[in-house]
Design an enzyme around this catalytic site. Structure first.
Site, PDB file in Angstrom:
ATOM      1  N   GLY A  14       0.833  -1.194   0.000  1.00 33.88           N
ATOM      2  CA  GLY A  14       0.000   0.000   0.000  1.00 33.88           C
ATOM      3  C   GLY A  14       0.866   1.240   0.000  1.00 33.88           C
ATOM      4  O   GLY A  14       2.018   1.215  -0.416  1.00 33.88           O
ATOM      5  N   CYS A  15       0.320   2.307   0.517  1.00 34.16           N
ATOM      6  CA  CYS A  15       1.035   3.583   0.565  1.00 34.16           C
ATOM      7  C   CYS A  15       2.284   3.462   1.424  1.00 34.16           C
ATOM      8  O   CYS A  15       2.234   2.950   2.542  1.00 34.16           O
ATOM      9  CB  CYS A  15       0.100   4.653   1.141  1.00 34.16           C
ATOM     10  SG  CYS A  15       0.902   6.245   1.367  1.00 34.16           S
TER      11      CYS A  15
END
Length: 182
Positions: A14-15
């Site tokens: 993810g981020c």
């Protein structure tokens, strides 16, 4: 004095702001750099990676002291702070740059990662199989300076409040004995 060399791990889940914030809080981690790996473009920019034309994932490169923290422990945290069953997404973040990926640095890291994935799939912890890729690290490109230590510098930014802070909180509650005290 510890003469053992520092270990490195490169992970995407993810981020990178989320992963970076958690790993900076983990005992035994000496440094975390947000960046990009797994693509075909040299020195990609954040904007290029977000367009999904470079093939890169948002990743963190973690430096750790193997006397205090094992590679397996790093992966155990990794599988706690993101959803390894969603293909090219984490929550509202959608795209190949948000994929779940472990870029190993040597054959031993590959072995540990693959064994842990098999164990987790067999455990029934998730209702779907893990889609985490396990690949050799081709090359790591540090992200732009404004991405480094983002949560530390912007704790009240809306994304940090809604997404990063809960992941840090989940890590702290799941691994209270592994949280950095300094």
């Amino acid at each position: 004095m510890n003469n053992q060399p520092m270990g490195q791990a490169t992970l995407g889940g993810g981020c990178f702001w989320c992963l970076e914030a958690v790993y900076l809080d983990l005992v035994g981690v000496t440094n975390v750099v947000s960046g990009y790996a797994g693509g075909h473009v040299e020195n990609p920019t954040y904007q290029e990676v977000c367009l999904e034309t470079t093939g890169h994932a948002e990743v963190v490169q973690i430096e750790f002291d193997p006397a205090l923290l094992s590679y397996r422990e790093i992966l155990e945290v990794f599988f706690t702070i993101h959803d390894p069953t969603t293909y090219h997404r984490q929550g509202a973040d959608v795209g190949s740059q948000y994929r779940s990926v472990i870029f190993y640095h040597d054959p031993e890291q590959e072995r540990i990662a693959r064994e842990l994935i098999l164990t987790l799939n067999a455990s029934g912890k998730w209702s779907s199989p893990l889609v985490t890729e396990v690949l050799p690290l081709p090359r790591f490109f540090p992200a732009e300076e404004y991405h480094q230590r983002y949560f530390e510098r912007h704790p009240f930014q809306p994304y940090c409040l809604m997404v990063v802070r809960p992941k840090v909180g989940a890590f702290r509650s799941k691994f209270p004995d592994r949280v950095r005290k300094d």
